[in-house]
Every structure is written in C-alpha cells, then in structure tokens.
Design a protein around this motif. Structure first.
Motif, PDB file in Angstrom:
ATOM      1  N   ILE B  34       0.840  -1.192   0.000  1.00  0.00           N
ATOM      2  CA  ILE B  34       0.000   0.000   0.000  1.00  0.00           C
ATOM      3  C   ILE B  34       0.881   1.250   0.000  1.00  0.00           C
ATOM      4  O   ILE B  34       1.859   1.349   0.739  1.00  0.00           O
ATOM      5  CB  ILE B  34      -0.960  -0.026   1.217  1.00  0.00           C
ATOM      6  CG1 ILE B  34      -1.996  -1.133   0.996  1.00  0.00           C
ATOM      7  CG2 ILE B  34      -1.626   1.320   1.428  1.00  0.00           C
ATOM      8  CD1 ILE B  34      -2.954  -1.335   2.152  1.00  0.00           C
ATOM      9  N   ASP B  35       0.563   2.189  -0.907  1.00  0.00           N
ATOM     10  CA  ASP B  35       1.368   3.409  -1.024  1.00  0.00           C
ATOM     11  C   ASP B  35       0.916   4.490  -0.055  1.00  0.00           C
ATOM     12  O   ASP B  35       1.717   5.315   0.377  1.00  0.00           O
ATOM     13  CB  ASP B  35       1.252   3.963  -2.450  1.00  0.00           C
ATOM     14  CG  ASP B  35       1.783   2.985  -3.486  1.00  0.00           C
ATOM     15  OD1 ASP B  35       2.991   2.685  -3.449  1.00  0.00           O
ATOM     16  OD2 ASP B  35       0.981   2.487  -4.305  1.00  0.00           O
ATOM     17  N   LEU B  36      -0.389   4.531   0.221  1.00  0.00           N
ATOM     18  CA  LEU B  36      -0.934   5.601   1.068  1.00  0.00           C
ATOM     19  C   LEU B  36      -1.845   5.027   2.134  1.00  0.00           C
ATOM     20  O   LEU B  36      -2.788   4.294   1.809  1.00  0.00           O
ATOM     21  CB  LEU B  36      -1.772   6.574   0.225  1.00  0.00           C
ATOM     22  CG  LEU B  36      -1.068   7.352  -0.869  1.00  0.00           C
ATOM     23  CD1 LEU B  36      -2.105   8.085  -1.709  1.00  0.00           C
ATOM     24  CD2 LEU B  36      -0.087   8.348  -0.263  1.00  0.00           C
ATOM     25  N   ALA B  37      -1.591   5.359   3.393  1.00  0.00           N
ATOM     26  CA  ALA B  37      -2.499   4.991   4.473  1.00  0.00           C
ATOM     27  C   ALA B  37      -3.225   6.265   4.912  1.00  0.00           C
ATOM     28  O   ALA B  37      -2.621   7.141   5.527  1.00  0.00           O
ATOM     29  CB  ALA B  37      -1.729   4.388   5.636  1.00  0.00           C
ATOM     30  N   VAL B  38      -4.519   6.348   4.556  1.00  0.00           N
ATOM     31  CA  VAL B  38      -5.326   7.483   4.998  1.00  0.00           C
ATOM     32  C   VAL B  38      -5.782   7.174   6.423  1.00  0.00           C
ATOM     33  O   VAL B  38      -6.457   6.176   6.661  1.00  0.00           O
ATOM     34  CB  VAL B  38      -6.531   7.710   4.067  1.00  0.00           C
ATOM     35  CG1 VAL B  38      -7.376   8.875   4.565  1.00  0.00           C
ATOM     36  CG2 VAL B  38      -6.056   7.952   2.632  1.00  0.00           C
ATOM     37  N   LEU B  39      -5.376   8.027   7.367  1.00  0.00           N
ATOM     38  CA  LEU B  39      -5.637   7.760   8.785  1.00  0.00           C
ATOM     39  C   LEU B  39      -6.836   8.571   9.250  1.00  0.00           C
ATOM     40  O   LEU B  39      -6.827   9.796   9.213  1.00  0.00           O
ATOM     41  CB  LEU B  39      -4.400   8.110   9.607  1.00  0.00           C
ATOM     42  CG  LEU B  39      -3.112   7.401   9.146  1.00  0.00           C
ATOM     43  CD1 LEU B  39      -1.882   8.000   9.834  1.00  0.00           C
ATOM     44  CD2 LEU B  39      -3.197   5.902   9.404  1.00  0.00           C
ATOM     45  N   GLY B  40      -7.889   7.882   9.672  1.00  0.00           N
ATOM     46  CA  GLY B  40      -9.125   8.564  10.052  1.00  0.00           C
ATOM     47  C   GLY B  40     -10.019   8.683   8.827  1.00  0.00           C
ATOM     48  O   GLY B  40      -9.633   8.304   7.725  1.00  0.00           O
ATOM     49  N   ALA B  41     -11.224   9.197   9.038  1.00  0.00           N
ATOM     50  CA  ALA B  41     -12.175   9.333   7.933  1.00  0.00           C
ATOM     51  C   ALA B  41     -13.049  10.538   8.211  1.00  0.00           C
ATOM     52  O   ALA B  41     -13.222  10.926   9.364  1.00  0.00           O
ATOM     53  CB  ALA B  41     -13.024   8.072   7.823  1.00  0.00           C
ATOM     54  N   PRO B  42     -13.619  11.137   7.141  1.00  0.00           N
ATOM     55  CA  PRO B  42     -14.488  12.299   7.371  1.00  0.00           C
ATOM     56  C   PRO B  42     -15.600  11.961   8.356  1.00  0.00           C
ATOM     57  O   PRO B  42     -16.223  10.922   8.251  1.00  0.00           O
ATOM     58  CB  PRO B  42     -15.064  12.593   5.983  1.00  0.00           C
ATOM     59  CG  PRO B  42     -14.081  11.998   5.028  1.00  0.00           C
ATOM     60  CD  PRO B  42     -13.486  10.806   5.721  1.00  0.00           C
ATOM     61  N   GLY B  43     -15.804  12.826   9.319  1.00  0.00           N
ATOM     62  CA  GLY B  43     -16.915  12.662  10.248  1.00  0.00           C
ATOM     63  C   GLY B  43     -16.671  11.634  11.331  1.00  0.00           C
ATOM     64  O   GLY B  43     -17.526  11.413  12.170  1.00  0.00           O
ATOM     65  N   SER B  44     -15.525  10.986  11.328  1.00  0.00           N
ATOM     66  CA  SER B  44     -15.297   9.951  12.330  1.00  0.00           C
ATOM     67  C   SER B  44     -13.831   9.955  12.714  1.00  0.00           C
ATOM     68  O   SER B  44     -12.995   9.439  12.007  1.00  0.00           O
ATOM     69  CB  SER B  44     -15.691   8.589  11.744  1.00  0.00           C
ATOM     70  OG  SER B  44     -14.913   7.563  12.321  1.00  0.00           O
ATOM     71  N   LEU B  45     -13.527  10.592  13.811  1.00  0.00           N
ATOM     72  CA  LEU B  45     -12.130  10.687  14.221  1.00  0.00           C
ATOM     73  C   LEU B  45     -11.996  10.261  15.680  1.00  0.00           C
ATOM     74  O   LEU B  45     -11.989  11.087  16.574  1.00  0.00           O
ATOM     75  CB  LEU B  45     -11.609  12.108  14.032  1.00  0.00           C
ATOM     76  CG  LEU B  45     -11.595  12.633  12.597  1.00  0.00           C
ATOM     77  CD1 LEU B  45     -11.270  14.105  12.572  1.00  0.00           C
ATOM     78  CD2 LEU B  45     -10.611  11.858  11.753  1.00  0.00           C
ATOM     79  N   PRO B  46     -11.876   8.968  15.910  1.00  0.00           N
ATOM     80  CA  PRO B  46     -11.784   8.502  17.298  1.00  0.00           C
ATOM     81  C   PRO B  46     -10.386   8.657  17.890  1.00  0.00           C
ATOM     82  O   PRO B  46     -10.112   8.167  18.976  1.00  0.00           O
ATOM     83  CB  PRO B  46     -12.168   7.022  17.190  1.00  0.00           C
ATOM     84  CG  PRO B  46     -11.784   6.642  15.796  1.00  0.00           C
ATOM     85  CD  PRO B  46     -11.860   7.870  14.952  1.00  0.00           C
ATOM     86  N   PHE B  47      -9.494   9.342  17.168  1.00  0.00           N
ATOM     87  CA  PHE B  47      -8.121   9.559  17.649  1.00  0.00           C
ATOM     88  C   PHE B  47      -7.602  10.751  16.861  1.00  0.00           C
ATOM     89  O   PHE B  47      -8.243  11.219  15.916  1.00  0.00           O
ATOM     90  CB  PHE B  47      -7.252   8.326  17.382  1.00  0.00           C
ATOM     91  CG  PHE B  47      -7.416   7.789  15.994  1.00  0.00           C
ATOM     92  CD1 PHE B  47      -6.802   8.385  14.909  1.00  0.00           C
ATOM     93  CD2 PHE B  47      -8.256   6.697  15.769  1.00  0.00           C
ATOM     94  CE1 PHE B  47      -7.003   7.910  13.626  1.00  0.00           C
ATOM     95  CE2 PHE B  47      -8.466   6.228  14.475  1.00  0.00           C
ATOM     96  CZ  PHE B  47      -7.838   6.837  13.413  1.00  0.00           C
ATOM     97  N   ASP B  48      -6.453  11.270  17.234  1.00  0.00           N
ATOM     98  CA  ASP B  48      -5.871  12.371  16.482  1.00  0.00           C
ATOM     99  C   ASP B  48      -4.962  11.786  15.386  1.00  0.00           C
ATOM    100  O   ASP B  48      -3.897  11.249  15.686  1.00  0.00           O
ATOM    101  CB  ASP B  48      -5.056  13.270  17.420  1.00  0.00           C
ATOM    102  CG  ASP B  48      -4.536  14.507  16.701  1.00  0.00           C
ATOM    103  OD1 ASP B  48      -4.186  14.400  15.514  1.00  0.00           O
ATOM    104  OD2 ASP B  48      -4.479  15.572  17.333  1.00  0.00           O
ATOM    105  N   PRO B  49      -5.382  11.869  14.138  1.00  0.00           N
ATOM    106  CA  PRO B  49      -4.627  11.226  13.059  1.00  0.00           C
ATOM    107  C   PRO B  49      -3.207  11.773  12.914  1.00  0.00           C
ATOM    108  O   PRO B  49      -2.297  11.062  12.496  1.00  0.00           O
ATOM    109  CB  PRO B  49      -5.451  11.542  11.804  1.00  0.00           C
ATOM    110  CG  PRO B  49      -6.813  11.887  12.302  1.00  0.00           C
ATOM    111  CD  PRO B  49      -6.614  12.526  13.633  1.00  0.00           C
ATOM    112  N   MET B  50      -3.015  13.053  13.277  1.00  0.00           N
ATOM    113  CA  MET B  50      -1.686  13.653  13.162  1.00  0.00           C
ATOM    114  C   MET B  50      -0.707  12.965  14.128  1.00  0.00           C
ATOM    115  O   MET B  50       0.450  12.732  13.789  1.00  0.00           O
ATOM    116  CB  MET B  50      -1.808  15.140  13.498  1.00  0.00           C
ATOM    117  CG  MET B  50      -0.825  16.016  12.822  1.00  0.00           C
ATOM    118  SD  MET B  50      -1.112  16.257  11.064  1.00  0.00           S
ATOM    119  CE  MET B  50      -1.817  17.888  11.047  1.00  0.00           C
TER     120      MET B  50
END
Lengths: 422, 279
Positions: B34-50
């Motif tokens: 996998i080239d890109l791991a998108v962390l989190g999703a719009p409208g649903s952030l159960p953690f701080d992706p940064m």
C-alpha cells in the motif's frame, strides 16, 4: 529510603546556548532527522531519565519582519516529535509544551489522549499561556489577550480537558461533555478507551503570581528557574504553601528547576570549555540574540554606538513598559550596543549554571535534593548531543551508586516513573 | 518513468490508538504494498490522526502517511507545523486529507490548504546554511512573512519550522468531502463515481474488484490507482497484497525514489508555490 532524584531532559534541538550549535561535538544538521531523535531518546532512557521535555513557541524567531540568520533555528512540532520518539523508546516520559491560548480544549484533549494511548501512558503536558505578541498574528489576532485573562482561560481549558479525559470509558461508550465557562464553551465527546494514565501528567512553568496560583491549583510537576540553592528552597516552600492552601498534597507535586551544565575532568577545564562555547557567540550573533529577545531588529545599528533606546522603544513588538524597564539603565550608562549584547547573551535565563566535574555535579544535585531545594532537575545541555552523552555516561552512574537514581524503570507509565498517582 | 499504479487504503478503526494493533496493521499495509495509508475518515475521528502519523513515521518504511485534518479543531499554523515535522521524521512520506469539520463548509478546508501552503512557501528549500565555521545558520533573505488572509484564516508567518522535505506534503481529497483548490495531488472517488478529467483519481474498490477493467482504466489515464477502506484488516491486506503482485509491472516506482512524491510521480508543480515565495 534516601530521596530519589527525578531527571528530565529539556531537549531544544541544538542545545541551550545560542552558540551551542557551533560546538565541535554538536550535530546541528541532525535535528531534522529521525535518527537523531531516536538516538537521543534512547540515550536519555539509558540514563534512566523520567522524561524528555520539549518547549515550544508559536512564532518564528525574529523581530519587525526580519529573521535573524544565526539564532532563528526552526523547530519541529513537539507533539509530533514526541509521538515519533515514543515509537522508538519504551519507558521514557514525553512532555510536550502546548498553549491554552492558541488551541481549543477538545483538540488538545484528543492529541494528548492519542499520545498517551499510543505510547502506553507516557504523555505529559507542559501547560503554557504563550507570551510572545507575534504569536497572536499567526492566529488571526491583532494582539494577545492580557495575562490574567490568559490564565483565567488556562484554568477553564485544563478543567474542560480533564472532564473530557475523565469521560473516556474503558468500554468505549462516549459520554458527551458540556463545559460552560467565561472563556471556554465546549461540547465534545471522547470515545474510549480510558487513557492509560487517566490523564497526562500536568506540568506548569509560569513564575508570575498568576502562574504560581495556576500551578498550585493544577500542576503535578513544576519547571522553574532556581539560580541558587536558596532560591530553590524559597520557591519550593512558597509553592508548598500555595499547594496546601489549594487543598492539595504538596509532596505530590514535583519541583524540577532548570540546570545548565558544562562538564569536564577538572573545574578549570569545565570553565575554559564554557568560555570557549560562549566565545563562539561573536558580537553579531549576540546582537541578533538581543534583537530577538527585545522584539526589535538591530541589524541596521552600529555595534560601537550606544544602545538605540528611543528607536527600540518606538519600534519594539513587545510591551513597551517591559522593554523600557530592561533597557533604561544600560542605555543611560552609555554602554555600546555590541558590548551590551555580548553581556546579555551570557546572562542565563535565571537558571543555575554548573561548571565542574561529574562528581561535583552529582554531589551538588544530591545536596540540593537533601536541602529541600527541589525534587529533581530539568537538565539543559549547552549543546547536543555531546554534553548529554557525558552526563549519562559519567554522572548517572555516580547518582546510581549513591542510591539516588533508579537502576530500572518501576512501571510502564510516566506516573509510575514520577511516583504521581492519577 | 512509467506511471505507478497507486494502492491506497483508509484505516479508521479506533484500535489505531493501540500501539500493538497499529504496529501490526500499518506494517502489514506497508508490506502489502500500500502506497498511502489514509488515517481517520471524514466525520469519524476517534483519535488524532496527526499523532498517529507521527508515531508511525519511524515504525514504517515506505508507506505514505495521510492524516485526515478536520477544520473543526485544526488551525493552519498548527497543521503546517505538524505536517512539516512528520515529513522530516518520515524522510518525506507526509501527506494530508483536509476535511471540513462540523459547522464548516468546504471553503474552509480549501482556505486551510492555501494558508498552510503560504506558510511552507515562506521558507525557501535552501534557506538553511548551518555553517559552524562562519556561524551562519540560515539565509534571512530566504525566509518571508506569509501575511495570508483568506475567507476564514489569517496567518502572518513565518512558520517556526522549515519547509517540508517534499516542498508541500501530498494533498489528498476525498470526493465524499470535497474541497476545491488548485493542485490537489489525488482525489479519492466516491463509490460508483466517474473519474474526474484532469485529476489523478483513485477508484474506490468494491467487493472483488475486476483487475482487468481497472488496468484498462489505468492505461487509458482515467485513474491513478485504487482505494480501499479496511474493514477487516487481516483479509483486506491479503487481498491487496495479491493485487499488488498482479500489478507488479506498474509498480516499479515503489522500491525507488526517496520521497513519496518521487515514488508516486507526483512532483510539486512550480505554479503551486505562493506568489513571492521560492521554489
């Protein structure tokens, strides 16, 4: 049992002297690479430090739109840096400086919750209110709120964040939290699980009456300047009274004054080493450093002429009263700008500076602890990583031999290491 | 360079908070190709992706780290700094997916992008000199104020962090939470949505995607790759690994190139850099 010494490593990228990056054993290019942070994180862990601490500013160094070429060192965001260091270390605490003036509580609560969980309970929060006026301009404001109002917001901010952390349930059910204060309005939820530490360790560093009142009410550890042992004792006594008055146990709050140090095989060598590093700060560098600390660019001024007091007062980005108080006397004395700047850079920021042998430093640290001047030290190496390596290799074994420093970590979390209950 | 078929995946499980789980899934994703791991999703952030992206930087080798950044809680000054740090700590693997937070519209997300770019562009890529001998740390003429003023954000600059290794971290948009800003590097299409002409699109993979059809779309230049949302990481990663090996002739770039932009063939275009700033 003899009282144990707590150690923090205050790691500003290239050390605490403005000229430290020019030292032969400094590696200034490395501060943009993961390899460097991995090695210093593991070094501090080998030295059985409680925690690493990163300071922070929300503006670039400089004044009146000018960036000084010798002291404007770009830094990495402390939370990002500590999260990355947390991945390559196992035990050491990770204390990040985050401002309550230019963040929102739900964002900060989420950041620290994630940092605490992903590192298995090693997060600490150095709570600051941000004092540099140029920070305001980076957040769309013309000026910074005045000090007591920044602290009033900080009180509410921490309260709101704590309510949010406390609401995180182990079974994952998110309980909505509604906070209504004078400065903070927050409607947020914190999905579980609960933080490994319950809450990150709360650290405070302000010195003013507002800062001390805030620390007495909230802090679990305090970073402070203590130029002498007597200053340390006075500060710790004052804080203990304030903490008790706030209804909390003074012994549960660790006082961790800053300690700058230059080590060598003899005291004379250490003093010579210190002088040599300070001499790397030539006049031009000292003038840039002064300009940065008074919020006025001095680049166009002749070092041999007197301090341009009227120009500075008219053009400083800082509160005029503070700058007037600082410069009035030296300006009246007629001292040349270059000479004054060279002296200014040698004035430590109120922290004690030790120059001597590893044994002398170990003895000094134990004496301060036994005298009630502090519970530990926030070590500020003059340059990095060389000076920290000397400390870990030569002072740490002496402290361990004296039974004053742990041989191993007592548990997985920073609270375990610091001996601070949630 | 031949075009590289991009494999991308959203990972948004709350378990990303758990270091053992995150280590296993992120490294599994890296190994699966996998080239890109998108962390989190719009409208649903159960953690701080940064924070997760920063933690993952030293834990992973090649995968691009794409934190979702919600405008509800983020400010461009903080976002620009965090992303700069992640880019340095990951040796040039940072990307981001801005999303409009509750009560914000997509204009705010676009404004966040422009403001962050103005801050990164305040530093020339060759601003740092770091010469111990002369004592010059940087060239002051290569650091400038941004003085950015957009519909929502206002930021003066300069940033107290250097220009990211990649110039700007890769910009990823999700068509289900769109924003309109020039120079978006990749757009993740909605399920069933047709490719957008002129954009590098990632097609959302449904159940049992048709490999031959995807290759045809890729060769015709309609898509740049495929995007999954991991629901069952163990099985999903096995499927993606098979996909990756079947596509190996389009996947040479993965092992070469030093930054994410170089590997994916998505260089930062000169006309993206803010007026008055530096290449």
């Amino acid at each position: 049992m003899t009282k144990q010494i707590h150690l923090w490593a205050f790691l500003q990228g290239i050390g605490h002297y403005p000229s430290g990056w020019r030292h032969a054993d400094a590696t200034p290019e490395a501060v943009f690479s993961m390899d460097y942070y991995k090695s210093v994180g593991q070094l501090a862990e080998r030295g059985r430090f409680d925690s690493i601490v990163f300071g922070d500013q929300l503006q670039s160094r400089g004044a009146n739109g000018h960036t000084p070429e010798r002291v404007a060192i770009p830094t990495l965001d402390p939370i990002a840096l500590l999260a990355a260091m947390g991945a390559v270390t196992e035990h050491i605490g990770l204390v990040a400086t985050v401002s309550t003036t230019y963040f929102e509580p739900e964002a900060v609560a989420e950041r620290f919750a994630t940092l605490d969980r992903i590192t298995g309970g090693r997060a600490g929060w150095n709570i600051v209110t941000t004092a540099h006026p140029a920070s305001a301009w980076n957040f769309g404001q013309d000026e910074m709120p005045e000090k007591s109002s920044r602290y009033a917001r900080a009180h509410e901010f921490v309260e709101a964040a704590c309510e949010l952390w406390d609401s995180a349930e182990t079974d994952g059910n998110a309980v909505p939290v509604q906070y209504r204060g004078q400065h903070i309005t927050m409607d947020a939820t914190m999905p579980g699980p609960a933080l490994p530490q319950g809450r990150p360790i709360l650290v405070q560093a302000g010195q003013s009456p507002d800062g001390r009142a805030f620390a007495a009410a909230t802090a679990e550890a305090i970073f402070c300047p203590a130029p002498t042992k007597e200053d340390g004792i006075a500060f710790r006594n004052d804080m203990h009274e304030r903490i008790a008055a706030a209804g909390r146990d003074p012994e549960a709050v660790k006082i961790m004054p800053g300690l700058s140090f230059i080590l060598a095989d003899s005291e004379e060598e250490a003093i010579a080493k210190d002088e040599a590093i300070l001499d790397l700060a030539d006049e031009a560098l000292c003038i840039e450093y002064l300009g940065e600390s008074i919020g006025f660019w001095l680049g166009g001024h002749d070092p041999k002429e007197p301090i341009p007091f009227d120009d500075i007062v008219a053009g400083t980005e800082f509160p005029v009263a503070d700058i007037t108080r600082m410069l009035e006397k030296p300006a009246a004395s007629g001292i040349a700008l270059g000479e004054f700047a060279s002296r200014h850079v040698r004035t430590p920021r109120g922290h004690t500076v030790f120059r001597g042998t590893p044994q002398q430093l170990a003895d000094r640290m134990i004496d301060w602890i036994d005298s009630g001047a502090c519970d530990g030290f926030t070590l500020q190496p003059a340059y990095m990583p060389g000076e920290l390596e000397i400390f870990v290799d030569q002072v740490v074994p002496l402290l361990q031999k004296a039974g004053r420093l742990r041989l191993d970590y007592p548990g997985p979390t920073l609270r375990d290491t610091m001996g601070i209950a949630a | 360079m031949n075009r590289h078929f991009i494999l991308s995946a959203t990972i948004a499980q709350p378990e990303l908070n758990n270091p053992a789980w995150a280590d296993s899934v992120l490294n599994g994703a890296d190994r699966a190709g996998i080239d890109l791991a998108v962390l989190g999703a719009p409208g649903s952030l159960p953690f701080d992706p940064m924070v997760i992206a920063a933690w993952a930087a030293p834990m992973t080798q090649r995968i691009g780290l794409v934190p979702c950044v919600s405008t509800a809680v983020a400010h461009p000054f903080h976002s620009a700094r965090s992303l700069s740090a992640i880019d340095f700590l990951s040796s040039g693997r940072a990307a981001w997916n801005p999303i409009a937070g509750a009560g914000h519209d997509n204009i705010v997300a676009a404004d966040m992008v422009s403001a962050a770019r103005s801050l990164w562009d305040g530093w020339a890529s060759d601003a740092l000199i770091i010469d111990k001998e002369s004592g010059r740390y940087l060239d002051g003429s290569k650091v400038r104020l941004s003085n950015y003023e957009g519909p929502h954000f206002k930021v003066r600059g300069p940033l107290n962090a250097a220009r990211p290794l990649q110039g700007h971290p890769l910009l990823v948009a999700d068509a289900s939470a769109p924003f309109d800003v020039a120079g978006t590097d990749l757009v993740i299409l909605e399920e069933g949505q047709a490719a957008l002409p002129g954009s590098n699109c990632l097609k959302r993979a449904g159940n049992s995607p048709d490999l031959a059809a995807l290759v045809a779309e890729f060769e015709a230049g309609e898509i740049a790759g495929v995007h999954w949302t991991l629901t069952n990481p163990g099985d999903d990663l096995r499927e993606i690994a098979e996909f990756s090996s079947a596509l190996s002739r389009f996947r040479q770039a993965r092992e070469t190139g030093s930054t994410l932009r170089e590997r994916l063939g998505l260089p930062l275009s000169d006309n993206l850099i803010s007026e008055g700033a530096f290449a």
